[in-house]
Motif scaffolding. Structure first.
Motif, PDB file in Angstrom:
ATOM      1  N   LEU A 185       8.201   6.396   3.932  1.00  0.00           N
ATOM      2  CA  LEU A 185       7.320   7.467   3.457  1.00  0.00           C
ATOM      3  C   LEU A 185       5.838   7.131   3.621  1.00  0.00           C
ATOM      4  O   LEU A 185       4.987   8.009   3.430  1.00  0.00           O
ATOM      5  CB  LEU A 185       7.624   7.776   1.984  1.00  0.00           C
ATOM      6  CG  LEU A 185       8.993   8.388   1.724  1.00  0.00           C
ATOM      7  CD1 LEU A 185       9.379   8.271   0.255  1.00  0.00           C
ATOM      8  CD2 LEU A 185       9.006   9.837   2.177  1.00  0.00           C
ATOM      9  N   ASN A 186       5.525   5.874   3.931  1.00  0.00           N
ATOM     10  CA  ASN A 186       4.126   5.441   4.111  1.00  0.00           C
ATOM     11  C   ASN A 186       3.229   5.832   2.942  1.00  0.00           C
ATOM     12  O   ASN A 186       2.084   6.233   3.133  1.00  0.00           O
ATOM     13  CB  ASN A 186       3.555   5.988   5.422  1.00  0.00           C
ATOM     14  CG  ASN A 186       4.209   5.344   6.613  1.00  0.00           C
ATOM     15  OD1 ASN A 186       4.412   4.121   6.639  1.00  0.00           O
ATOM     16  ND2 ASN A 186       4.576   6.139   7.595  1.00  0.00           N
ATOM     17  N   GLY A 187       3.767   5.744   1.733  1.00  0.00           N
ATOM     18  CA  GLY A 187       2.977   6.020   0.538  1.00  0.00           C
ATOM     19  C   GLY A 187       3.069   7.438   0.015  1.00  0.00           C
ATOM     20  O   GLY A 187       2.645   7.710  -1.114  1.00  0.00           O
ATOM     21  N   GLU A 188       3.617   8.359   0.794  1.00  0.00           N
ATOM     22  CA  GLU A 188       3.738   9.746   0.353  1.00  0.00           C
ATOM     23  C   GLU A 188       4.620   9.803  -0.896  1.00  0.00           C
ATOM     24  O   GLU A 188       5.720   9.285  -0.914  1.00  0.00           O
ATOM     25  CB  GLU A 188       4.363  10.592   1.458  1.00  0.00           C
ATOM     26  CG  GLU A 188       4.550  12.041   1.082  1.00  0.00           C
ATOM     27  CD  GLU A 188       5.340  12.831   2.123  1.00  0.00           C
ATOM     28  OE1 GLU A 188       5.874  13.878   1.746  1.00  0.00           O
ATOM     29  OE2 GLU A 188       5.434  12.383   3.285  1.00  0.00           O
ATOM     30  N   GLY A 189       4.101  10.430  -1.940  1.00  0.00           N
ATOM     31  CA  GLY A 189       4.857  10.581  -3.177  1.00  0.00           C
ATOM     32  C   GLY A 189       4.693   9.423  -4.154  1.00  0.00           C
ATOM     33  O   GLY A 189       5.271   9.433  -5.235  1.00  0.00           O
TER      34      GLY A 189
ATOM     35  N   GLU B  38      11.063  14.244  -8.162  1.00  0.00           N
ATOM     36  CA  GLU B  38      11.713  15.464  -7.684  1.00  0.00           C
ATOM     37  C   GLU B  38      11.492  15.667  -6.177  1.00  0.00           C
ATOM     38  O   GLU B  38      12.419  15.971  -5.434  1.00  0.00           O
ATOM     39  CB  GLU B  38      11.230  16.691  -8.470  1.00  0.00           C
ATOM     40  CG  GLU B  38      11.699  16.715  -9.924  1.00  0.00           C
ATOM     41  CD  GLU B  38      10.963  15.734 -10.832  1.00  0.00           C
ATOM     42  OE1 GLU B  38       9.807  15.346 -10.525  1.00  0.00           O
ATOM     43  OE2 GLU B  38      11.549  15.315 -11.840  1.00  0.00           O
ATOM     44  N   ALA B  39      10.255  15.477  -5.725  1.00  0.00           N
ATOM     45  CA  ALA B  39       9.947  15.684  -4.299  1.00  0.00           C
ATOM     46  C   ALA B  39      10.667  14.668  -3.417  1.00  0.00           C
ATOM     47  O   ALA B  39      11.192  15.023  -2.359  1.00  0.00           O
ATOM     48  CB  ALA B  39       8.445  15.603  -4.068  1.00  0.00           C
ATOM     49  N   LEU B  40      10.706  13.417  -3.851  1.00  0.00           N
ATOM     50  CA  LEU B  40      11.359  12.377  -3.049  1.00  0.00           C
ATOM     51  C   LEU B  40      12.871  12.568  -3.018  1.00  0.00           C
ATOM     52  O   LEU B  40      13.502  12.382  -1.969  1.00  0.00           O
ATOM     53  CB  LEU B  40      10.983  10.988  -3.555  1.00  0.00           C
ATOM     54  CG  LEU B  40       9.492  10.648  -3.470  1.00  0.00           C
ATOM     55  CD1 LEU B  40       9.210   9.273  -4.048  1.00  0.00           C
ATOM     56  CD2 LEU B  40       8.974  10.766  -2.055  1.00  0.00           C
ATOM     57  N   GLU B  41      13.444  12.958  -4.146  1.00  0.00           N
ATOM     58  CA  GLU B  41      14.885  13.235  -4.164  1.00  0.00           C
ATOM     59  C   GLU B  41      15.207  14.461  -3.310  1.00  0.00           C
ATOM     60  O   GLU B  41      16.234  14.485  -2.624  1.00  0.00           O
ATOM     61  CB  GLU B  41      15.380  13.421  -5.604  1.00  0.00           C
ATOM     62  CG  GLU B  41      15.453  12.112  -6.355  1.00  0.00           C
ATOM     63  CD  GLU B  41      15.836  12.264  -7.822  1.00  0.00           C
ATOM     64  OE1 GLU B  41      16.297  11.256  -8.389  1.00  0.00           O
ATOM     65  OE2 GLU B  41      15.677  13.361  -8.399  1.00  0.00           O
TER      66      GLU B  41
ATOM     67  N   PRO C 189       0.816  -1.220   0.000  1.00  0.00           N
ATOM     68  CA  PRO C 189       0.000   0.000   0.000  1.00  0.00           C
ATOM     69  C   PRO C 189       0.847   1.266   0.000  1.00  0.00           C
ATOM     70  O   PRO C 189       0.380   2.322  -0.402  1.00  0.00           O
ATOM     71  CB  PRO C 189      -0.836  -0.105   1.285  1.00  0.00           C
ATOM     72  CG  PRO C 189      -0.352  -1.281   2.024  1.00  0.00           C
ATOM     73  CD  PRO C 189       0.579  -2.060   1.156  1.00  0.00           C
ATOM     74  N   THR C 190       2.102   1.144   0.419  1.00  0.00           N
ATOM     75  CA  THR C 190       3.016   2.287   0.418  1.00  0.00           C
ATOM     76  C   THR C 190       3.492   2.636  -0.988  1.00  0.00           C
ATOM     77  O   THR C 190       4.073   3.693  -1.189  1.00  0.00           O
ATOM     78  CB  THR C 190       4.237   1.972   1.287  1.00  0.00           C
ATOM     79  OG1 THR C 190       4.819   0.756   0.811  1.00  0.00           O
ATOM     80  CG2 THR C 190       3.861   1.831   2.742  1.00  0.00           C
TER      81      THR C 190
END
Length: 152
Positions: A88-92, A115-118, A62-63
């Motif tokens: 990140l529990n699925g964020e991004g 981009e956001a995760l990097e 689910p992540t």
């Protein structure tokens, strides 16, 4: 004439566009020492991950950071997006598939906000490992690949 009974060719394709590297170059010992199985990795240059082979979606986290696929011949494959991205529990991540479904090589599975995760400091190297059922060597070299490009 009719292709009803035509057997699909077994192939393994690049899961994401980017730089293909051997597992030994992944900066995480679980993958670089092949604890989970042999395979390969891609340093992503894009944000869409496709199925590296055809089969059933055995596990869809689910992540969004990992997907497990099993072929009808029993080959098990795990696609793992990034290092420590489970945190990140699925964020991004946007999961495009459902557990229990079928998928063909090259079909989209997950999109992620590269981009956001990097920017948060995550390494998004994407690993494809084979815990069981596939025992051929992965001597694919280092090169640029496109998502869905046939590797084997």
């Amino acid at each position: 004439m009719f292709n009803f009974f035509k057997k699909e060719e077994f192939k393994i394709v690049a899961p994401v566009s980017g730089e293909l590297i051997p597992l030994s170059q992944v900066p995480d010992q679980v993958f670089s020492t092949k604890m989970m199985g042999d395979g390969f990795a891609v340093i992503p240059g894009s944000n869409r991950v496709v199925a590296p082979l055809s089969g059933s979606l055995e596990t869809v986290f689910p992540t969004g950071h990992a997907v497990g696929i099993k072929t009808k011949d029993g080959i098990e494959c795990i696609v793992h997006i990034g290092l420590d991205t489970v945190e990140l529990n699925g964020e991004g991540f946007n999961v495009l598939v459902k557990q229990g479904g079928k998928i063909k090589a090259g079909e989209p599975m997950v999109e992620f906000d590269k981009e956001a995760l990097e920017a948060k400091g995550y390494n998004l190297v994407t690993m494809v490992v084979f815990p069981s059922g596939y025992d051929k060597a992965f001597d694919l070299g280092n090169r640029t690949v496109n998502a869905g490009e046939k590797l084997i």
